[in-house]
Structures are given as C-alpha cells and as structure tokens.
Design a protein around this motif. Structure first.
Motif, PDB file in Angstrom:
ATOM      1  N   LEU A 143      79.104 112.614  30.208  1.00 21.35           N
ATOM      2  CA  LEU A 143      80.417 112.535  30.846  1.00 21.35           C
ATOM      3  C   LEU A 143      80.294 112.079  32.302  1.00 21.35           C
ATOM      4  O   LEU A 143      81.062 111.226  32.772  1.00 21.35           O
ATOM      5  CB  LEU A 143      81.119 113.888  30.796  1.00 21.35           C
ATOM      6  CG  LEU A 143      81.588 114.380  29.424  1.00 21.35           C
ATOM      7  CD1 LEU A 143      82.045 115.833  29.509  1.00 21.35           C
ATOM      8  CD2 LEU A 143      82.701 113.496  28.884  1.00 21.35           C
ATOM      9  N   PRO A 162      86.488 112.231  25.540  1.00 20.51           N
ATOM     10  CA  PRO A 162      85.778 111.072  26.082  1.00 20.51           C
ATOM     11  C   PRO A 162      86.013 109.785  25.294  1.00 20.51           C
ATOM     12  O   PRO A 162      85.854 108.681  25.839  1.00 20.51           O
ATOM     13  CB  PRO A 162      84.303 111.486  26.003  1.00 20.51           C
ATOM     14  CG  PRO A 162      84.240 112.487  24.916  1.00 20.51           C
ATOM     15  CD  PRO A 162      85.567 113.183  24.904  1.00 20.51           C
ATOM     16  N   TRP A 210      90.711 107.898  32.042  1.00 19.94           N
ATOM     17  CA  TRP A 210      89.665 108.925  31.903  1.00 19.94           C
ATOM     18  C   TRP A 210      89.936 110.184  32.715  1.00 19.94           C
ATOM     19  O   TRP A 210      89.400 111.261  32.411  1.00 19.94           O
ATOM     20  CB  TRP A 210      88.306 108.349  32.323  1.00 19.94           C
ATOM     21  CG  TRP A 210      88.132 108.116  33.794  1.00 19.94           C
ATOM     22  CD1 TRP A 210      88.405 106.975  34.482  1.00 19.94           C
ATOM     23  CD2 TRP A 210      87.620 109.043  34.770  1.00 19.94           C
ATOM     24  NE1 TRP A 210      88.107 107.111  35.811  1.00 19.94           N
ATOM     25  CE2 TRP A 210      87.620 108.382  36.007  1.00 19.94           C
ATOM     26  CE3 TRP A 210      87.161 110.352  34.706  1.00 19.94           C
ATOM     27  CZ2 TRP A 210      87.184 109.003  37.189  1.00 19.94           C
ATOM     28  CZ3 TRP A 210      86.732 110.966  35.882  1.00 19.94           C
ATOM     29  CH2 TRP A 210      86.740 110.297  37.098  1.00 19.94           C
ATOM     30  N   ILE A 252      88.560 113.508  30.869  1.00 17.89           N
ATOM     31  CA  ILE A 252      87.188 113.825  31.259  1.00 17.89           C
ATOM     32  C   ILE A 252      87.138 115.057  32.154  1.00 17.89           C
ATOM     33  O   ILE A 252      86.281 115.934  31.992  1.00 17.89           O
ATOM     34  CB  ILE A 252      86.518 112.626  31.965  1.00 17.89           C
ATOM     35  CG1 ILE A 252      86.461 111.429  31.024  1.00 17.89           C
ATOM     36  CG2 ILE A 252      85.109 112.992  32.424  1.00 17.89           C
ATOM     37  CD1 ILE A 252      85.712 111.659  29.748  1.00 17.89           C
ATOM     38  N   LEU A 279      80.248 107.332  27.064  1.00 25.59           N
ATOM     39  CA  LEU A 279      81.330 108.238  26.663  1.00 25.59           C
ATOM     40  C   LEU A 279      81.422 108.373  25.150  1.00 25.59           C
ATOM     41  O   LEU A 279      81.812 109.432  24.636  1.00 25.59           O
ATOM     42  CB  LEU A 279      82.657 107.754  27.248  1.00 25.59           C
ATOM     43  CG  LEU A 279      82.757 107.841  28.778  1.00 25.59           C
ATOM     44  CD1 LEU A 279      84.089 107.296  29.257  1.00 25.59           C
ATOM     45  CD2 LEU A 279      82.560 109.275  29.255  1.00 25.59           C
TER      46      LEU A 279
END
Length: 451
Positions: free
Chosen positions: A241, A309, A364, A368, A438
C-alpha cells in the motif's frame, strides 16, 4: 470541559460532520500552502534565476525532507496527547513559514522557509486521519476520509487561483504573505471548537457490565513506537500500500506542481489564464475522483477487502494514457477537424480530458488511507498513518517534484521549451508501477485487516 479535551461520548451526527468540515478546511489550507509554489514557478525562477532542477529541489526536497520525517515523532505525540492541540500548533507553524516565504531575499532563505512549512505540515495529516476514524464508524470511513481529501483539490485549486492572481497583480511576495496569514487566523477555530474523541470508541464492542473497570483517573497506556513498527512492518499489505501510493504520488505531486509551467510553455497561457484554467481542472476533477473512489471502495469493500487497493489500481492504469491524450489535444483536434481547429477548441478539449486523469489520480486517497487505518488497532492509528505518509510523501513529493524538473533540464538540449512535456511523458510509468503494487495489496489485505 475544554473543547479540545478528550470526550468518551459518541458525537452527534451534526457535530461529527461539523468536525469533518473543519478538518477539510485545515487540509485545504495545508495544500494551499504546499501547492502555491507550483503556480509561482515562473516568477520565482525569473526572480532567483533558477533552473527546472533547482526549482524541483525547492518544491520537493526542501518540503518533503522534514515533512515526512517529523510526521512520525509528531504522530507519536498525538497518539499520547491531544490530537487537536498537535494540529493547531502545526497549522500555526506552517502558515507562519508560508508568510515568511514572501520576504525571502535569496534562494537559500526561500529553501529554509519551505523547510519550515514542511515542519508545520508534518503534524497536520496523520492526527486528522485518526480523528476521522474515531468520529465515523468503519462502514463510513472510506467515504469520510475521501471527503477529508477534498482538501487536496480545494487547496490545489485555491493555491493556483489565489496565488496566480495575487502574483500577477501584486507580486509573488504578496501571494505567500496573504495565504500564510490566512492559516494563522483560522488556527483558533480548530482549537476552540473541535473535541478529541475517545480512541477506538466506535470500534470496541459495548459491554453492559464489565468485570473490572479502570479507575476514573487511569489513562490507557499508548503502545510504544517499537510495538507499532513490529506489528505494521510484518504485514506485506503495509509495504504494498505504501509503495503503491508513493509511486502514484511521484506523478500526482510532480504533475500537479509542473502542469502550470507546462500550460504556460506549451499552451502559451499567461499566469492569470493558467491560474483559472488549472484551478478549474483541479477542483472539478479532484472532487469527483476522490468521492467516487471512496464511495465505490466502501460499497465493494463490504464483500471484499481487496477492493480498497484494487479500485485505485484500475484508476491509475486509465490515468496515464488520458494525461498523454490531454497534453496533445491540438493533435486530437486535427484528427477530427480537417486542417485543425482553433487554440480555443484545443484548450476546451484538453480541459475536459484533463478532468478524467485528475480525478482518477486521486481515487486512492479514501480507500488506501482507510485500509491503512485497519492494519493496526485504534491506539496505533496515528503512528501507523505517519509511517505510511513517511514513505508516500518522501518519495512522492521529494522525488516527484524533482524528477520532472531534472528530466526537463536533461531533455532541454533536444526538445527545447517542449522538454517539460517529454519529462511528464516519462513519468507516466510510475502509474503503471503503482497499479501492479496495489493489485498485490488487494491479495494480501484481507489477511492483514484488523477489525
């Protein structure tokens, strides 16, 4: 009770969203002060006689070197004391140093003042992630964190527009001073109206009659920094990540910092025209992409944790060709209209296409950051966020801003004024790298997730 003191009662819905609004405002000021330097590239380079490489150091390394490293000790403090106090002090410091940038008399002074901005901003983000995780239940966190990330396009757009207009009319010095003083004035609002909620209060199950309760004056002991590192570093998802987000941030921060210069060099726009043009792209595209990413990830994440992700991984694969297509809008118009179109038509087409990768580039943020929050128990979240941000920002900001400037100078003998265009082309490979990392995280996240 002190407004910033820790409260163990669940926040009312209205107050919860008020806190989120204040945090968005602070994050907007964070990015306004951070990104204003992008629109001021041309006047700063002219005033101090800088190359693209030197300006890349000013925009990247000067800020990121202290911003990334100091975030960890400040997060350690925030995990043990008031997160609101840490953020208030951080806001005052970074805003004060932004104002000081306006009185810099040399490249060295400006470099040091930008480091000061990084010192302050180091305490502005990780505590906010932790606060949001304690104000919103887990099924709403990706959306809440996505909403918090609205501060990025709002701050980028405001920094571009306000900084560009002020610089064009009154000089770059005035632009720095005005936006810096604005943050100093807002700091008391955060300190006086935002409460520090109970850590993990929305995660722990409710026990009607506990066997034993701690004394009223007893305060839970925060985990040590080493304990957080031991737990977090053992999880493959954390590394995938972190480096996946960092690879995308090389492009995200780098392109955002250099696109104003690209528009002035390759699209022949003035400083004020660029301010309006790019602020519109950053605002509309950014907000749409951030909210879409958080909403989709929250919905898909109920059934599959790997969606957090995977959603941005797919977005990054689409972003790269869209950026290249937008930068060549004049060519695209020529393929559609015999003899080519007007510059206005090319600018309009470029604006519309730029909205797509600008939005996808930021999808993201909600998914994330929400995933990182769930790699550790609640008392470790601020420190875990800071460790994630250390990797993301040290690579993303320092490398991203510098990379495009250095490659532009390297390619200048061959491509002249178009060297920045080709530098941005080469940077698109970082999006591909990010996607692969990811996708790997999507396969390990379920195992590493902490409920």
């Amino acid at each position: 009770m002190d407004a910033a003191a820790q409260t163990s009662r669940p926040a009312a819905s209205g107050y919860r969203f008020y806190v989120l609004a204040v945090l968005i405002l602070i994050y907007m000021l964070n990015f306004l002060d951070r990104q204003i330097i992008g629109i001021l590239a041309t006047p700063l380079k002219a005033h101090f006689g800088l190359s693209d490489t030197q300006f890349g150091l000013l925009g990247g390394l000067a800020f990121a070197s202290v911003y990334s490293t100091l975030a960890i000790p400040l997060a350690w403090v925030a995990d043990r004391f008031s997160r609101v106090w840490v953020m208030t002090g951080a806001l005052a410091v970074w805003s004060g140093f932004t104002a000081l940038c306006g009185v810099a008399g040399s490249f060295t002074q400006l470099f040091l003042f930008r480091m000061g901005v990084g010192v302050g901003e180091a305490g502005g983000v990780a505590p906010a992630y932790s606060l949001i995780a304690d104000y919103f239940p887990k099924e709403q966190r990706a959306r809440a964190l996505a909403a918090y990330a609205f501060g990025i396009p709002l701050g980028t757009a405001a920094g571009t527009l306000v900084g560009g207009v002020l610089a064009a009319k009154f000089g770059w010095q005035t632009a720095f001073i005005v936006v810096g003083l604005l943050g100093v004035l807002v700091a008391p609002l955060l300190r006086l109206t935002v409460k520090d909620p109970k850590r993990g209060g929305l995660d722990a199950p409710v026990i009607a009659q506990p066997v034993a309760a701690p004394a009223a004056t007893e305060k839970p002991k925060a985990p040590s920094f080493g304990a957080v590192c031991k737990l977090l570093f053992a999880k493959r998802s954390f590394w995938l990540l972190s480096f996946g987000a960092a690879a995308s941030s090389v492009c995200g921060y780098g392109v955002a910092g250099w696109l104003p210069s690209f528009f002035m060099r390759s699209f022949d726009l003035s400083l004020i025209q660029t301010s309006w043009y790019y602020s519109g792209i950053a605002l509309v595209g950014g907000i749409t992409g951030i909210w879409g990413g958080g909403m989709i990830a929250d919905r898909l994440g109920k059934k599959n944790k790997g969606a957090y992700p995977l959603v941005p991984a797919i977005a990054f694969l689409i972003s790269a060709p869209c950026f290249i297509l937008a930068m060549n809008s004049a060519w695209l118009i020529g393929q559609i209209i015999p003899g080519g179109g007007t510059q206005g038509q090319a600018l309009t087409v470029a604006f519309l296409i730029f909205l797509i990768p600008t939005g996808l580039n930021l999808t993201w943020l909600g998914p994330i950051t929400a995933a990182v929050q769930h790699l550790v128990p609640p008392p470790m979240r601020t420190t875990a966020s800071a460790l994630f941000l250390l990797i993301n920002n040290l690579l993303g900001i320092a490398v991203g801003f510098y990379y495009f400037g250095a490659v532009s100078d390297l390619l200048a003998p061959t491509f002249g004024e178009e060297s920045l265009r080709w530098a941005i082309y080469t940077g698109m490979g970082f999006y591909v790298l990010s996607s692969f990392l990811l996708i790997g995280a999507s396969r390990t996240l379920k195992r590493d997730w902490v409920e």
